[in-house]
Design an enzyme around this catalytic site. Structure first.
Site, PDB file in Angstrom:
ATOM      1  N   GLY A  10      -8.615   3.344   2.558  1.00 54.11           N
ATOM      2  CA  GLY A  10     -10.028   3.555   2.016  1.00 54.11           C
ATOM      3  C   GLY A  10     -10.561   2.270   1.470  1.00 54.11           C
ATOM      4  O   GLY A  10     -11.801   1.951   1.333  1.00 54.11           O
ATOM      5  N   ASP A  31      -0.587  -3.357   7.189  1.00 50.95           N
ATOM      6  CA  ASP A  31      -0.314  -1.787   7.065  1.00 50.95           C
ATOM      7  C   ASP A  31       1.017  -1.119   7.680  1.00 50.95           C
ATOM      8  O   ASP A  31       1.071  -1.448   8.856  1.00 50.95           O
ATOM      9  CB  ASP A  31      -1.765  -0.879   7.111  1.00 50.95           C
ATOM     10  N   LEU A  40      -9.715  10.025   7.526  1.00 51.36           N
ATOM     11  CA  LEU A  40     -10.696   9.571   8.082  1.00 51.36           C
ATOM     12  C   LEU A  40     -12.218   9.548   6.961  1.00 51.36           C
ATOM     13  O   LEU A  40     -13.275   8.857   7.277  1.00 51.36           O
ATOM     14  CB  LEU A  40     -11.226  10.128   9.308  1.00 51.36           C
ATOM     15  N   ASP A  99      -2.072   1.343  -2.372  1.00 53.97           N
ATOM     16  CA  ASP A  99      -2.278   2.316  -3.181  1.00 53.97           C
ATOM     17  C   ASP A  99      -0.981   2.816  -3.823  1.00 53.97           C
ATOM     18  O   ASP A  99      -0.536   4.067  -4.342  1.00 53.97           O
ATOM     19  CB  ASP A  99      -2.618   3.527  -2.225  1.00 53.97           C
ATOM     20  N   ASN A 100      -0.024   1.721  -4.312  1.00 55.19           N
ATOM     21  CA  ASN A 100       1.141   2.060  -4.869  1.00 55.19           C
ATOM     22  C   ASN A 100       1.500   0.825  -5.724  1.00 55.19           C
ATOM     23  O   ASN A 100       1.225  -0.265  -5.372  1.00 55.19           O
ATOM     24  CB  ASN A 100       2.481   2.323  -4.012  1.00 55.19           C
ATOM     25  N   CYS A 140      -2.640 -12.827 -14.327  1.00 57.01           N
ATOM     26  CA  CYS A 140      -2.225 -12.295 -13.332  1.00 57.01           C
ATOM     27  C   CYS A 140      -1.806 -10.699 -13.786  1.00 57.01           C
ATOM     28  O   CYS A 140      -1.898 -10.294 -14.713  1.00 57.01           O
ATOM     29  CB  CYS A 140      -0.652 -12.816 -12.656  1.00 57.01           C
ATOM     30  N   CYS A 157      -3.755   8.484  -3.903  1.00 55.01           N
ATOM     31  CA  CYS A 157      -4.944   9.230  -3.417  1.00 55.01           C
ATOM     32  C   CYS A 157      -4.319  10.604  -2.718  1.00 55.01           C
ATOM     33  O   CYS A 157      -4.921  11.523  -2.504  1.00 55.01           O
ATOM     34  CB  CYS A 157      -5.599   8.450  -2.330  1.00 55.01           C
ATOM     35  N   CYS A 330       2.227  23.569  -7.297  1.00 54.54           N
ATOM     36  CA  CYS A 330       1.178  22.658  -7.195  1.00 54.54           C
ATOM     37  C   CYS A 330       0.840  22.249  -5.843  1.00 54.54           C
ATOM     38  O   CYS A 330       1.110  22.856  -4.952  1.00 54.54           O
ATOM     39  CB  CYS A 330       1.442  21.230  -8.098  1.00 54.54           C
TER      40      CYS A 330
END
Length: 377
Positions: A10, A31, A40, A99-100, A140, A157, A330
């Site tokens: 994203g 990636d 998408l 994202d981690n 940093c 996400c 959940c």
């Protein structure tokens, strides 16, 4: 100039798109994942026709159509401590679009050791952040976050969701800062953190603490002089699409297949859905009692009274005298484990003896294994 983009999701998609359009000389694209339909809405370089393709290859193919004069170098794999430093040294500016948490520490340490500026972005739900690390004497990532957060407190996400346009906005600003640094204009976000609130339509600048003299990697006497095992350091995986917590023993958990059998046999129980309201509004099991985890964590009296009432009603209806089962669900089976811990500590006087268990894999496991018509989001 050359730029390494870590993560073609994203944030990385709009970032890479604008860098390619601007004519950056060489663009590295890292990636480990493949294109999926559920991505998408926020990963706009990819498309339905590229489902199943490695994201790095998909991004490179899309960008070549935009500007074929740029050299694109896809890396189809996760950034690892073994290769990160050598890779980072080959580029002028690094953009962290991961994202981690383990990857954030890995990229940061590699940039400090290689002496490269790091433009870091993040986005979750309706919020975004941007900082430029290790640039012109600024701090940093470790200066601001010396220790990683407990794994169970981290939401990505896949867990929490994100409105697709939010990482789009943050990724565009990342591209702006990368271009300013690469062109020699400089960036002020080595002294400030940019905070974006999409709900309020508001940007704020938060002044950063200066570089720490005792920082473990960029300080006067660093203890981190080579890259380490960041998954062990953070206690979480860098490559899982969805983090998986293990807070409960097996006796406190059941599978979706076992829960389906309980339903079919009409075993008395209460099903407690602890997702946020916005997720419950998307889809839910019709017989579930909905109380967000946040309300349980803050011991909200109104919600606890409601839960007590529903349990008592079900007990009376079934004339149950034994420990009453409460199954918790959940999205993925992480928050439900936290909720079970809370339920296990509720006073027996008000709630009676409860047998609380969570449903492993949550509603997404239910959709995959039991009911394929149940929405996945």
């Amino acid at each position: 100039s050359s730029v390494l983009v870590v993560g073609c999701g994203g944030l990385g998609c709009p970032l890479a798109q604008y860098l390619a359009a601007a004519g950056v000389g060489r663009l590295g694209l890292v990636d480990h994942d493949v294109v999926e339909t559920s991505n998408l809405h926020r990963q706009v370089l990819h498309g339905e026709a590229r489902r199943g393709l490695p994201k790095a290859l998909s991004a490179a193919a899309a960008l070549r159509l935009l500007n074929s004069t740029v050299q694109y170098v896809p890396y189809c794999g996760a950034l690892s401590p073994r290769t990160a430093l050598q890779l980072v040294r080959q580029y002028d500016v690094i953009a962290d679009c991961s994202d981690n948490v383990p990857t954030r520490y890995l990229v940061n340490d590699a940039c400090v050791l290689a002496g490269k500026p790091l433009v870091s972005g993040s986005a979750l739900r309706l919020e975004g952040q941007l900082v430029v690390y290790n640039y012109q004497g600024g701090p940093c990532y470790r200066c601001l976050f010396p220790k990683p957060p407990p794994p169970e407190t981290v939401t990505n996400c896949a867990d929490g969701g994100v409105l697709g346009v939010v990482p789009g906005i943050v990724g565009c600003i990342q591209a702006l800062e990368v271009l300013k640094i690469a062109s020699g204009m400089g960036s002020s976000f080595n002294q400030f953190m940019l905070m974006f609130d999409a709900r309020e339509g508001r940007f704020r600048n938060i002044k950063l603490r200066p570089k720490k003299p005792d920082c473990a990697v960029c300080g006067d006497h660093p203890s981190v002089t080579c890259l380490q095992d960041y998954e062990a350091f953070c206690g979480s995986s860098a490559t899982d699409k969805c983090r998986t917590l293990h807070l409960l023993s097996n006796k406190d958990r059941i599978s979706v297949e076992e829960y389906k059998k309980l339903l079919d046999e009409q075993v008395p129980h209460v099903l407690l859905d602890v997702r946020p309201q916005v997720e419950a509004d998307i889809c839910r099991l019709v017989h579930a009692v909905h109380i967000p985890l946040s309300k349980l964590e803050e011991k909200n009296e109104e919600y606890l009274e409601y839960l007590e009432k529903r349990i008592c009603e079900e007990k009376q209806r079934t004339n149950s005298q034994t420990s009453f089962p409460v199954y918790v669900v959940c999205k993925l089976g992480n928050d439900s484990q936290k909720a079970v811990r809370i339920l296990q500590e509720l006073p027996v006087k008000e709630f009676g003896s409860l047998l609380a268990k969570d449903i492993k894999g949550g509603l997404m496991a239910w959709a995959t294994k039991i009911d394929p018509t149940f929405p996945q989001y």
